[in-house]
Write an enzyme that holds these catalytic residues in place. Structure first.
Site, PDB file in Angstrom:
ATOM      1  N   ARG A  70       4.667  -5.769  10.110  1.00 18.37           N
ATOM      2  CA  ARG A  70       5.761  -4.848   9.803  1.00 18.37           C
ATOM      3  C   ARG A  70       6.108  -4.084  11.075  1.00 18.37           C
ATOM      4  O   ARG A  70       5.261  -3.835  11.921  1.00 18.37           O
ATOM      5  CB  ARG A  70       5.330  -3.852   8.728  1.00 18.37           C
ATOM      6  CG  ARG A  70       5.187  -4.471   7.353  1.00 18.37           C
ATOM      7  CD  ARG A  70       4.938  -3.414   6.284  1.00 18.37           C
ATOM      8  NE  ARG A  70       3.619  -2.836   6.369  1.00 18.37           N
ATOM      9  CZ  ARG A  70       3.320  -1.666   6.876  1.00 18.37           C
ATOM     10  NH1 ARG A  70       4.273  -0.866   7.354  1.00 18.37           N
ATOM     11  NH2 ARG A  70       2.084  -1.226   6.932  1.00 18.37           N
ATOM     12  N   TYR A 199       8.663 -12.464   9.057  1.00 13.39           N
ATOM     13  CA  TYR A 199       7.310 -12.082   8.664  1.00 13.39           C
ATOM     14  C   TYR A 199       7.344 -11.405   7.285  1.00 13.39           C
ATOM     15  O   TYR A 199       8.178 -10.519   7.036  1.00 13.39           O
ATOM     16  CB  TYR A 199       6.678 -11.139   9.700  1.00 13.39           C
ATOM     17  CG  TYR A 199       5.452 -10.469   9.115  1.00 13.39           C
ATOM     18  CD1 TYR A 199       4.261 -11.187   9.006  1.00 13.39           C
ATOM     19  CD2 TYR A 199       5.503  -9.189   8.589  1.00 13.39           C
ATOM     20  CE1 TYR A 199       3.153 -10.621   8.394  1.00 13.39           C
ATOM     21  CE2 TYR A 199       4.406  -8.611   7.988  1.00 13.39           C
ATOM     22  CZ  TYR A 199       3.236  -9.327   7.888  1.00 13.39           C
ATOM     23  OH  TYR A 199       2.151  -8.771   7.274  1.00 13.39           O
ATOM     24  N   LYS A 208       7.336  -4.000  -0.046  1.00 14.82           N
ATOM     25  CA  LYS A 208       7.363  -2.638   0.499  1.00 14.82           C
ATOM     26  C   LYS A 208       8.772  -2.040   0.425  1.00 14.82           C
ATOM     27  O   LYS A 208       8.944  -0.852   0.143  1.00 14.82           O
ATOM     28  CB  LYS A 208       6.885  -2.634   1.951  1.00 14.82           C
ATOM     29  CG  LYS A 208       5.498  -3.203   2.152  1.00 14.82           C
ATOM     30  CD  LYS A 208       4.450  -2.425   1.431  1.00 14.82           C
ATOM     31  CE  LYS A 208       3.057  -2.907   1.843  1.00 14.82           C
ATOM     32  NZ  LYS A 208       2.007  -2.194   1.093  1.00 14.82           N
ATOM     33  N   HIS A 228       1.684   3.550  -3.549  1.00 12.29           N
ATOM     34  CA  HIS A 228       0.965   2.536  -2.785  1.00 12.29           C
ATOM     35  C   HIS A 228      -0.486   2.529  -3.285  1.00 12.29           C
ATOM     36  O   HIS A 228      -1.387   2.992  -2.588  1.00 12.29           O
ATOM     37  CB  HIS A 228       1.051   2.926  -1.299  1.00 12.29           C
ATOM     38  CG  HIS A 228       0.597   1.863  -0.349  1.00 12.29           C
ATOM     39  ND1 HIS A 228       0.265   2.126   0.954  1.00 12.29           N
ATOM     40  CD2 HIS A 228       0.426   0.538  -0.496  1.00 12.29           C
ATOM     41  CE1 HIS A 228      -0.083   1.011   1.571  1.00 12.29           C
ATOM     42  NE2 HIS A 228      -0.006   0.028   0.703  1.00 12.29           N
ATOM     43  N   SER A 250      -3.953   1.533   5.284  1.00 13.15           N
ATOM     44  CA  SER A 250      -4.329   0.165   5.639  1.00 13.15           C
ATOM     45  C   SER A 250      -5.745   0.134   6.208  1.00 13.15           C
ATOM     46  O   SER A 250      -6.216   1.114   6.782  1.00 13.15           O
ATOM     47  CB  SER A 250      -3.382  -0.383   6.710  1.00 13.15           C
ATOM     48  OG  SER A 250      -2.090  -0.365   6.210  1.00 13.15           O
ATOM     49  N   CYS A 252      -8.684   0.056   4.785  1.00 11.63           N
ATOM     50  CA  CYS A 252      -9.738   0.825   4.125  1.00 11.63           C
ATOM     51  C   CYS A 252     -10.294   0.081   2.918  1.00 11.63           C
ATOM     52  O   CYS A 252     -10.997   0.664   2.092  1.00 11.63           O
ATOM     53  CB  CYS A 252      -9.217   2.193   3.705  1.00 11.63           C
ATOM     54  SG  CYS A 252      -8.862   3.281   5.092  1.00 11.63           S
ATOM     55  N   ASP A 279      -1.998  -3.427  -4.667  1.00 11.36           N
ATOM     56  CA  ASP A 279      -1.215  -2.764  -3.618  1.00 11.36           C
ATOM     57  C   ASP A 279      -0.232  -1.708  -4.126  1.00 11.36           C
ATOM     58  O   ASP A 279      -0.065  -0.688  -3.485  1.00 11.36           O
ATOM     59  CB  ASP A 279      -0.462  -3.823  -2.800  1.00 11.36           C
ATOM     60  CG  ASP A 279       0.070  -3.298  -1.472  1.00 11.36           C
ATOM     61  OD1 ASP A 279      -0.646  -2.500  -0.827  1.00 11.36           O
ATOM     62  OD2 ASP A 279       1.181  -3.668  -1.077  1.00 11.36           O
ATOM     63  N   ARG A 373      -2.216 -13.872   6.769  1.00 10.16           N
ATOM     64  CA  ARG A 373      -2.138 -13.516   5.351  1.00 10.16           C
ATOM     65  C   ARG A 373      -2.287 -14.716   4.431  1.00 10.16           C
ATOM     66  O   ARG A 373      -1.997 -15.846   4.813  1.00 10.16           O
ATOM     67  CB  ARG A 373      -0.753 -12.898   5.075  1.00 10.16           C
ATOM     68  CG  ARG A 373      -0.472 -11.622   5.850  1.00 10.16           C
ATOM     69  CD  ARG A 373      -1.069 -10.438   5.156  1.00 10.16           C
ATOM     70  NE  ARG A 373      -0.900  -9.204   5.913  1.00 10.16           N
ATOM     71  CZ  ARG A 373      -0.858  -7.993   5.334  1.00 10.16           C
ATOM     72  NH1 ARG A 373      -0.950  -7.870   4.037  1.00 10.16           N
ATOM     73  NH2 ARG A 373      -0.760  -6.912   6.068  1.00 10.16           N
TER      74      ARG A 373
HETATM   75  C1  OXD Z   1       0.267  -2.868   4.030  1.00  7.49           C
HETATM   76  C2  OXD Z   1       0.231  -4.116   3.255  1.00  7.49           C
HETATM   77  O1  OXD Z   1       0.537  -2.910   5.237  1.00  7.49           O
HETATM   78  O2  OXD Z   1      -0.070  -4.056   2.056  1.00  7.49           O
HETATM   79  O3  OXD Z   1       0.036  -1.808   3.443  1.00  7.49           O
HETATM   80  O4  OXD Z   1       0.513  -5.180   3.828  1.00  7.49           O
HETATM   81 MN    MN Z   2      -0.106  -2.064   1.253  1.00  4.79          MN
END
Ligand code: OXD
Ligand code: MN
Length: 590
Positions: A70, A199, A208, A228, A250, A252, A279, A373
């Site tokens: 991102r 991407y 998102k 989130h 992210s 964690c 997520d 991913r």
């Molecule tokens: C993030 C994802 O970056 O879920 O939070 O990909």
């Molecule tokens: Mn996320």
């Protein structure tokens, strides 16, 4: 065309006139159409088909090296007023942004096909679900959207013939030029424009862009919340399930917690953990007054490196069929995939994520990109909840915040009430690790883990949280903070983490049910050390005591950091949060 909805048809016509594709294909979601698209992507080399026995239905894709994550610096919230985007978002006047991007889309799909993708975020027919339409010139996007959303003709059912309540997403790979890459949200127009990227996070516009940035804005206006957060259920031996949500920045371990495997002491008693989402959560008050959550997504877009049979067996199992892998290493001996941390047996005859010859045994460069991913269907997950498709969602008893803190935050504490819980979420932070570039140990504030994903002014977002608490009253979930990452003087993690995090969740659930005890500290309620079950672990009750220690001097520093952070929001910071800060300071000085 798959709909009679005039708003959809006229918008698609307008975008076709702008982008000038050679061909327009409406995605009905049929297996026949998807098979044809898969075959086309394989024929052109856009995707590679993997081992049909070991990874049936799985595909491999590589993005350009300039297009692997991102891009927050090129992500914009274009509300009419700058103050509505707030200090934490990039802003541009919508007229100016449309004027800048329109020429970039003009004729961009000449020689290409435009795919019209109807999709539902949330189970079709759910009162919490919303419809989106994404226009794209990428088959990769179509195939990923098929996994991540409820995609196809059925999605239009929720919209009917006259509604205008759908999110308009326009995506073009264009030239994948990073200098001309834009991920732009027009919350007041229900519109997302994404260009020059291929991407996932930038182009799967349901995730998102819609389910967090646009939806958070819709939720504020319509009285619900887009967060989130993962959603999981813990089932006790009597078959009762308690649901919690959790938000972490992210890196964690959100996906790991969402798919937690109970430790032996709980498994043998008959406890089970069920995943509803990993997520994103959409939350709305139900008729009975409680807060209900759905996962708007239909799949997992997970980080591959580090996923293995020990760290997350359920995520790994989810990737064994009908999964798309992006930017992982390709084992040429058996046509499978590999990433760092999968196992201790990297392939020798392979290509890395940039498609260069790669020997995992001898090379010191990585085979998979650190942000590589898997896109896996949720229904592949062995612990997927039976409530996953429940249109009414699941009732939430607790909301958990957390971050990566070496010393400051204890293993777990509970907020005094909802308002204090909003303060706990608003002041959430993580310390940078050696994995990221830049200094180590720097505190980054990431309120509710929403910093990159809130589609409006964060001061107004905090106010919305406070209003939701007023509405929910007695039914409001209890709010907690956890920290799995306390370290000893040598920098080693003290708490075992992973499945053993369930031991902390059990105290949390006990608090929700009124069966667990607590002691009051200046920062909130904590368990007594003996209330965390450590049976079968090689730590003792004194270690738990250390993990729960609240260092008053560190917290006084923390309060200063919070004050500086709050100053950013000016007079949009709710007075309640300033009051919470002065109450904290007073308790620390007692
Ligand atoms: C993030 C994802 O970056 O879920 O939070 O990909
Ligand atoms: Mn996320």
């Amino acid at each position: 065309m798959l709909t009679n909805n005039k708003n959809v048809i006229s918008w698609v016509d307008e975008m076709v006139a702008l982008c000038k594709p050679d061909k327009v294909v409406w995605i009905d979601g049929s297996e026949e159409q998807l098979t044809a698209l898969r075959n086309e992507a394989i024929a052109t080399g856009e995707m590679e088909e993997l081992n049909k026995e070991k990874l049936p239905g799985c595909l491999l894709h590589r993005t350009l090296p300039n297009d692997v994550a991102r891009v927050e610096a090129r992500t914009f919230i274009c509300s009419r007023k700058e103050e509505d985007a707030g200090p934490t978002n990039n802003w541009c006047d919508p007229k100016e942004m449309y004027a800048k991007l329109t020429p970039m889309y003009d004729g961009v799909m000449k020689g290409r096909t435009m795919y019209v993708i109807p999709y539902s975020m949330g189970p079709i027919g759910s009162p919490l679900a919303k419809v989106g339409v994404e226009l794209t010139d990428s088959i990769y996007v179509v195939l990923n959207m098929d996994i991540m959303t409820r995609m196809g003709q059925n999605a239009f059912k929720n919209l009917g013939d006259t509604s205008n309540d759908f999110v308009r997403g326009l995506h073009s790979k264009a030239d994948i030029d990073p200098e001309k890459r834009y991920i732009v949200h027009f919350p007041e127009d229900n519109t997302i424009w994404s260009i020059n990227s291929a991407y996932g996070g930038n182009v799967l516009l349901g995730k998102k862009c819609f389910a967090l940035r646009i939806a958070s804005y819709q939720g504020k206006n319509e009285g619900w919340m887009a967060e989130h957060m993962l959603i999981l259920g813990i089932e006790n031996p009597q078959g009762e399930v308690t649901y919690v949500t959790a938000a972490f920045p992210s890196a964690c371990g959100k996906t790991n917690l969402a798919m937690l495997v109970p430790p032996e002491i709980y498994a043998k008693e008959g406890y089970k953990v069920w995943t509803v989402g990993d997520d994103i959560a959409w939350l709305k008050q139900g008729d009975d007054g409680k807060l209900y959550a759905i996962n708007p997504e239909n799949g997992f877009f997970g980080v591959a490196p580090g996923t293995n049979a020990k760290s997350n067996p359920n995520a790994l199992a989810s990737t064994k069929k009908n999964t798309i892998f992006t930017n992982v290493a390709h084992n040429l001996d058996d046509n499978t995939v590999w990433w760092e941390g999968l196992d201790k047996n990297p392939p020798e005859n392979a290509v890395d994520w940039t498609n260069q010859k790669w020997n995992g045994k001898t090379s010191d460069i990585k085979g998979a990109h650190p942000n590589s991913r898997f896109t896996a269907p949720a229904k592949n997950c062995p612990c997927i909840s039976s409530e996953f498709d429940n249109p009414n969602g699941v009732p939430i008893s607790a909301m958990i915040f957390g971050g990566r803190r070496a010393k400051t935050s204890p293993l777990v504490y509970q907020s005094f009430d909802w308002k204090h819980g909003v303060f706990v979420g608003a002041t959430m932070a993580s310390e940078t690790t050696a994995a990221a570039t830049g200094a180590v140990g720097v505190v980054r504030r990431d309120p509710m883990a929403m910093l990159p994903f809130c589609g409006y002014h964060m001061g107004d977002y905090f106010a919305h949280w406070l209003e939701m608490g007023e509405k929910l009253g007695e039914n409001a979930p209890k709010i907690f903070n956890v920290n799995w990452f306390r370290t000893d003087d040598e920098g080693h993690f003290i708490w075992p983490g992973f499945g053993d995090n369930m031991r902390v969740l059990m105290w949390i659930i006990g608090r929700c049910k009124g069966t667990a005890d607590a002691v009051e500290t200046p920062i909130g309620y904590e368990p007594k050390p003996e209330d965390i079950n450590i049976e079968g672990l090689d730590i003792d009750v004194n270690t738990v005591k250390d993990l729960l220690n609240v260092d008053i001097d560190l917290w006084k520093e923390e309060a200063k950091g919070i004050e500086e952070f709050f100053a950013k929001f000016g007079d949009k910071l709710p007075a309640e949060l300033s009051k919470q800060l002065s109450d904290l300071k007073a308790r620390l000085s007692k």
